[in-house]
Design a protein around this motif. Structure first.
Motif, mmCIF file in Angstrom:
data_model
loop_
_atom_site.group_PDB
_atom_site.id
_atom_site.type_symbol
_atom_site.label_atom_id
_atom_site.label_comp_id
_atom_site.label_asym_id
_atom_site.label_seq_id
_atom_site.Cartn_x
_atom_site.Cartn_y
_atom_site.Cartn_z
ATOM 1 N N ARG A 1 -27.609 -14.401 41.801
ATOM 2 C CA ARG A 1 -26.695 -15.600 41.347
ATOM 3 C C ARG A 1 -25.615 -15.148 40.443
ATOM 4 N N VAL A 2 -26.265 -14.901 39.193
ATOM 5 C CA VAL A 2 -25.372 -14.783 37.971
ATOM 6 C C VAL A 2 -24.329 -13.603 38.546
ATOM 7 N N LEU A 3 -24.675 -12.383 39.206
ATOM 8 C CA LEU A 3 -23.602 -11.234 39.486
ATOM 9 C C LEU A 3 -22.889 -11.853 40.430
ATOM 10 N N ALA A 4 -23.388 -12.678 41.221
ATOM 11 C CA ALA A 4 -22.228 -13.140 42.250
ATOM 12 C C ALA A 4 -21.238 -13.988 41.589
ATOM 13 N N LEU A 5 -21.681 -14.986 40.859
ATOM 14 C CA LEU A 5 -20.721 -15.978 40.063
ATOM 15 C C LEU A 5 -19.743 -14.931 39.325
ATOM 16 N N TRP A 6 -20.007 -13.704 38.655
ATOM 17 C CA TRP A 6 -19.289 -13.033 37.863
ATOM 18 C C TRP A 6 -18.196 -12.103 38.932
ATOM 19 N N ALA A 7 -18.933 -11.895 40.019
ATOM 20 C CA ALA A 7 -17.862 -11.376 40.804
ATOM 21 C C ALA A 7 -16.900 -12.169 41.483
ATOM 22 N N ALA A 8 -17.269 -13.374 41.585
ATOM 23 C CA ALA A 8 -16.033 -14.452 42.042
ATOM 24 C C ALA A 8 -15.260 -14.588 41.130
ATOM 25 N N THR A 9 -15.600 -14.618 39.746
ATOM 26 C CA THR A 9 -14.796 -14.789 38.890
ATOM 27 C C THR A 9 -13.716 -13.620 38.519
ATOM 28 N N ALA A 10 -14.351 -12.448 38.765
ATOM 29 C CA ALA A 10 -13.503 -11.306 38.620
ATOM 30 C C ALA A 10 -12.486 -11.327 39.491
ATOM 31 N N ALA A 11 -12.702 -11.955 40.789
ATOM 32 C CA ALA A 11 -11.927 -11.973 42.125
ATOM 33 C C ALA A 11 -10.791 -13.012 41.889
ATOM 34 N N LEU A 12 -11.092 -13.989 41.145
ATOM 35 C CA LEU A 12 -10.131 -15.075 40.422
ATOM 36 C C LEU A 12 -9.114 -14.410 39.667
ATOM 37 N N LEU A 13 -9.601 -13.879 38.621
ATOM 38 C CA LEU A 13 -8.685 -13.396 37.651
ATOM 39 C C LEU A 13 -7.841 -12.267 38.104
ATOM 40 N N SER A 14 -8.311 -11.627 38.906
ATOM 41 C CA SER A 14 -7.477 -10.379 39.482
ATOM 42 C C SER A 14 -6.231 -11.345 40.323
ATOM 43 N N ALA A 15 -6.628 -12.206 40.960
ATOM 44 C CA ALA A 15 -5.494 -12.868 41.802
ATOM 45 C C ALA A 15 -4.536 -13.515 40.930
ATOM 46 N N ALA A 16 -5.073 -13.988 39.725
ATOM 47 C CA ALA A 16 -4.104 -14.678 38.570
ATOM 48 C C ALA A 16 -3.268 -13.332 38.301
ATOM 49 N N ALA A 17 -3.610 -12.355 37.980
ATOM 50 C CA ALA A 17 -2.694 -11.235 37.613
ATOM 51 C C ALA A 17 -1.705 -10.651 38.532
ATOM 52 N N ILE A 18 -2.324 -10.525 39.754
ATOM 53 C CA ILE A 18 -1.293 -10.315 40.708
ATOM 54 C C ILE A 18 -0.214 -11.461 41.106
ATOM 55 N N ALA A 19 -0.697 -12.734 41.007
ATOM 56 C CA ALA A 19 0.080 -13.666 41.382
ATOM 57 C C ALA A 19 1.206 -13.746 40.067
ATOM 58 N N GLY A 20 0.783 -13.595 38.948
ATOM 59 C CA GLY A 20 1.779 -13.397 37.811
ATOM 60 C C GLY A 20 2.975 -12.246 38.208
ATOM 61 N N ASN A 21 2.322 -11.131 38.504
ATOM 62 C CA ASN A 21 3.302 -9.979 38.926
ATOM 63 C C ASN A 21 4.210 -10.263 40.088
ATOM 64 N N LEU A 22 3.569 -11.034 41.055
ATOM 65 C CA LEU A 22 4.656 -11.047 42.277
ATOM 66 C C LEU A 22 5.504 -12.160 42.193
ATOM 67 N N LEU A 23 4.957 -13.334 41.844
ATOM 68 C CA LEU A 23 5.673 -14.596 41.826
ATOM 69 C C LEU A 23 6.864 -14.769 40.593
ATOM 70 N N LEU A 24 6.534 -14.100 39.863
ATOM 71 C CA LEU A 24 7.536 -13.888 38.560
ATOM 72 C C LEU A 24 8.234 -12.959 38.382
ATOM 73 N N GLU A 25 8.473 -11.924 39.548
ATOM 74 C CA GLU A 25 9.044 -10.813 39.392
ATOM 75 C C GLU A 25 10.553 -10.938 39.355
ATOM 76 N N GLY A 26 11.173 -12.124 39.960
ATOM 77 C CA GLY A 26 12.637 -12.468 39.941
ATOM 78 C C GLY A 26 13.011 -13.280 38.855
ATOM 79 N N ALA A 27 12.148 -13.613 37.910
ATOM 80 C CA ALA A 27 12.189 -14.707 36.895
ATOM 81 C C ALA A 27 13.244 -13.852 35.742
ATOM 82 N N SER A 28 13.983 -14.640 35.202
ATOM 83 C CA SER A 28 14.982 -14.216 34.025
ATOM 84 C C SER A 28 14.035 -13.894 32.627
#
Length: 234
Positions: free
Chosen positions: A152-179
């Protein structure tokens, strides 16, 4: 985009490696604290040199100062809610604390990767990786001690890693055209949150576990981040 995915996978994968280290490995508490301080020093210098300083150059000192202060205030308010309302030692509280710490780091990483070459994000990515390893190890170890199953502990950390990966990718994609001025403000908000997390979570833990060497480890971490960042200049 390929470089973004590779960097994000490496940095977030450190969470899983750290969690496994915390559950199955064992280090003296002094060495554990030394590594935490080392990672904290690296991350502190990296957010200053890779996020705040370029933001001042792209916008102004006032924009950077307001952004950093806002990020620190947001982290402090949310951290208070976790500690006082949810309980930082509970499963949900721990996940919230980890996410709160990691989302600004990974968002900043995603933004930093916009238009950057491989060497230009080495210090920030390397410092986040270094901080993720001991943070995940300590968190997973505490959860296992509280009686939660290793799976359960490993599963929780795997979910956290996936969430943080999504944050980095979202920051890269959604803000690509920002000034540049908007990106500068966002970077500074993220930097402020990270700095606040270092002050309230990382350095107190390092000093508690290794008070005699924590200062030296922090300085060594800063030197390591400086060396990684110097790759930009060749």
């Amino acid at each position: 985009m390929l470089m973004t995915l590779i960097v994000v996978l490496i940095v977030s994968g450190a969470l899983l490696i750290g969690a496994a280290w915390g559950i199955y490995g064992k280090l003296p508490s002094g060495l554990d604290g030394f590594l935490v301080a080392l990672a904290g020093g690296a991350l502190l210098l990296s957010v200053t040199s890779e996020l705040i300083q370029p933001s001042i150059e792209a916008s102004s000192l006032w924009v950077a100062a307001i952004g950093v202060a806002a990020g620190a205030a947001l982290f402090t308010a949310a951290d208070y809610l976790i500690d006082e309302k949810w309980g930082a030692d509970s499963g949900g509280g721990l996940l919230a604390a980890i996410t709160l710490d990691g989302v600004p780091e990974n968002l900043a990483l995603g933004v930093a990767l916009i238009g950057a070459g491989p060497s230009e994000v080495a210090a920030l990515a390397g410092s986040i990786l270094l901080s993720n390893l001991p943070e995940a190890a300590g968190g997973a170890r505490d959860m296992a001690r509280d009686g939660q199953s290793k799976g359960r502990v490993l599963a929780l950390w795997a979910a956290t890693a996936a969430l943080l990966s999504a944050a980095a990718i979202a920051g890269n994609l959604l803000l690509e055209g920002a000034s540049e001025s908007h990106l500068a403000a966002i970077r500074c908000v993220a930097a402020g949150a990270v700095i606040a997390s270092l002050a309230t979570e990382v350095f107190p833990k390092a000093f508690k576990e290794d008070q005699h060497w924590a200062g030296i480890a922090t300085a060594l971490g800063a030197i390591l981040a400086f060396a990684l960042g110097s790759l930009d200049g060749g």
